[in-house]
Design an enzyme around this catalytic site. Structure first.
Site, PDB file in Angstrom:
ATOM      1  CE  LYS A 237      -4.040  -9.898  -1.513  1.00 45.32           C
ATOM      2  NZ  LYS A 237      -4.190  -8.711  -0.655  1.00 45.32           N
TER       3      LYS A 237
ATOM      4  CD1 TRP B 145      -0.102  -1.545   3.118  1.00 49.83           C
ATOM      5  CD2 TRP B 145       0.734   0.518   3.273  1.00 49.83           C
ATOM      6  NE1 TRP B 145       0.736  -1.518   4.208  1.00 49.83           N
ATOM      7  CE2 TRP B 145       1.256  -0.256   4.336  1.00 49.83           C
ATOM      8  CE3 TRP B 145       1.117   1.851   3.178  1.00 49.83           C
ATOM      9  CZ2 TRP B 145       2.139   0.265   5.278  1.00 49.83           C
ATOM     10  CZ3 TRP B 145       1.996   2.375   4.110  1.00 49.83           C
ATOM     11  CH2 TRP B 145       2.497   1.584   5.152  1.00 49.83           C
TER      12      TRP B 145
ATOM     13  CD  GLU C  36      11.252  -3.256  -2.481  1.00 51.60           C
ATOM     14  OE1 GLU C  36      11.471  -3.269  -1.246  1.00 51.60           O
ATOM     15  OE2 GLU C  36      10.460  -2.494  -3.030  1.00 51.60           O
ATOM     16  CG  LEU C  37      11.239  -9.388   0.757  1.00 48.09           C
ATOM     17  CD1 LEU C  37      11.744 -10.647   1.431  1.00 48.09           C
ATOM     18  CD2 LEU C  37       9.759  -9.481   0.459  1.00 48.09           C
TER      19      LEU C  37
ATOM     20  CB  CYS D  41      11.361  -0.669   1.250  1.00 50.39           C
ATOM     21  SG  CYS D  41       9.872  -1.615   1.564  1.00 50.39           S
TER      22      CYS D  41
END
Length: 472
Positions: free
Chosen positions: A160, A136, A234-235, A268
């Protein structure tokens, strides 16, 4: 988690959505599969015309979609407009360059002759249906930086999106439809997280990309591994921001404020750990803290607001727990450290947190190892570059990094020794269509953007021609 638009500035639920049922999900999967068989054969010029049309429509919609993003996740309106403009730019970048980025590669005949070939080439083909599980925090940009290269490569997309940005998710589907992309080329799936595994396991889905949390990444990677499907992850990130004695300290401190608080601190690639040489520490700390304290916290729909609310109540709770733990273990709060007071106008029910600077960080504190997803900065004093690099790398994450120095020998060491997917000198980390984006360690794997990103979801095909292949 319900699929709903909830204004994080006041906690008001604006709209709720029913999740797709099995029958509609199946219809959309079938449409995506059918589209993948035809879209893969379209000429680059046709794909580029469609993507340029989408960029034109997005430019025209910029004010409306910016307001939608702000209402759904709380970023200041000016930042939301800038995000929409950035997405249009990326679409045009790929529309103009995709054909060249995916052009056949030709090894020299001499190099391949001992394989028995008279010639050979490398050809890029689309994989097919790609499932994108998106967050988001940049609800347009995160999607477009996947969708633009994927569509130009001849793939199709199933989105999704995060359950708190359904209006933005539906807008994206409508945008590509209005641009003229055939039915099934890009679809939004309004489903909960529990539905992702079954969709990814479906044989018609060829690959997946995810931007999000470590647990979400592990889940998608596990399912994809079990079904032997390509993934890009991509965390999280806890990017270091290193300031050395030769730096322009005033500029470094001013940029640091933006680098930490962009998107209300929920990025991030936001700088989070500020590692400053002792020779310039006091000046930097004073300037940085002054800049953080001066930021205007308030209604993100009002022009001039610097910091809006966090996107969720849980996000604020998580941030409060990290700050409380650091304070209890001896950290000094130079500014902020709690919820802002006196906002009024119904904002007292919103999920706001004051811009915060914590000093005296030690390895026992949770903030030393965990990502602070909000406007909270941690400040370290170091004696030299060796110590700076040691602290910078003492993290489970490795997304990007920032270094302020005019010493080229120091630059060379940082490029060699920093464990990160990017090193930005004398400026703040930013994503750009021309530059590959991604990380190492628990920040994920694979790359988005640039030529690297468009090739991630391609079948890199060796084409070999033996004797007689060129006969008439």
């Amino acid at each position: 988690m319900p699929i709903a638009t909830v204004n994080p500035a006041n906690g008001e639920t604006l709209e709720t959505f029913d999740a797709l049922g099995e029958e509609e999900t199946e219809r959309r999967l079938a449409a995506a599969h059918a589209a993948s068989l035809s879209h893969r054969t379209t000429p680059f010029a046709e794909r580029a015309a469609l993507l340029n049309r989408a960029a034109d429509l997005l430019d025209a919609d910029k004010d409306d979609i910016a307001r939608t993003m702000t209402l759904e996740m709380g970023k200041p309106l000016a930042a939301a407009r800038a995000e929409a403009a950035k997405c249009a730019k990326a679409m045009r970048w790929y529309a103009d360059r995709a054909e060249g980025l995916l052009a056949d590669e030709h090894p020299s005949d001499d190099d391949v002759r001992d394989s028995g070939a008279v010639r050979a080439r490398v050809h890029y083909r689309p994989l097919g249906v790609v499932l994108a599980v998106m967050p988001w925090n940049f609800p347009l940009w995160q999607v477009v930086r996947f969708a633009a290269p994927a569509l130009m490569a001849g793939n199709v997309g199933l989105l999704k999106h995060a359950s708190n940005v359904p209006r933005t998710a539906l807008y994206l589907e409508d945008l590509f439809r209005r641009a003229g992309f055939p039915e099934g080329c890009f679809q939004t799936l309004l489903v909960g997280s529990a539905a992702v595994e079954a969709i990814l396991r479906d044989d018609r889905v060829a690959a997946a990309t995810l931007t999000g949390s470590e647990p979400a990444g592990r889940s998608v990677a596990s399912t994809a591994g079990d079904t032997i499907k390509k993934t890009v992850l991509e965390l999280g990130g806890s990017d270091p921001y290193v300031v050395l004695p030769s730096a322009d300290v005033a500029k470094a401190a001013g940029t640091a404020v933006t680098a930490r608080t962009q998107n209300n601190g929920q990025s991030c690639i936001a700088a989070k750990r500020f590692i400053v040489h002792t020779d310039v520490y006091d000046e930097f700390a004073a300037r940085f803290t002054e800049g953080m304290r001066a930021l205007k916290v308030g209604d993100p729909l009002e022009e001039g607001t610097d910091i809006g609310p966090l996107a969720s109540e849980q996000g604020r709770t998580d941030l409060e727990e990290l700050v409380d733990d650091a304070r209890a273990r001896g950290a000094e709060v130079l500014c902020g450290g709690g919820r802002p007071e006196g906002l009024g106008g119904g904002l007292e029910n919103g999920w706001f947190y004051a811009p915060t600077v914590l000093a005296g960080i030690t390895s026992e504190m949770r903030v030393h190892r965990e990502e602070t997803f909000g406007p909270v900065a941690t400040l370290y004093r170091v004696a030299d570059l060796d110590e700076a690099l040691s602290i910078a790398n003492d993290s489970p994450f490795g997304l990007s990094s920032n270094v302020w120095t005019r010493d080229h020998a120091e630059m060379d060491r940082c490029v060699t020794e920093l464990a990160a997917g990017g090193v930005f000198f004398n400026g703040m980390t930013a994503s750009h269509p021309a530059l590959p984006f991604g990380g190492v360690k628990r920040s994920g794997y694979g790359r988005e953007l640039a030529g690297h990103g468009i090739r991630e979801f391609c079948n890199v095909t060796t084409v070999w021609y033996g004797p007689g292949s060129d006969d008439a």
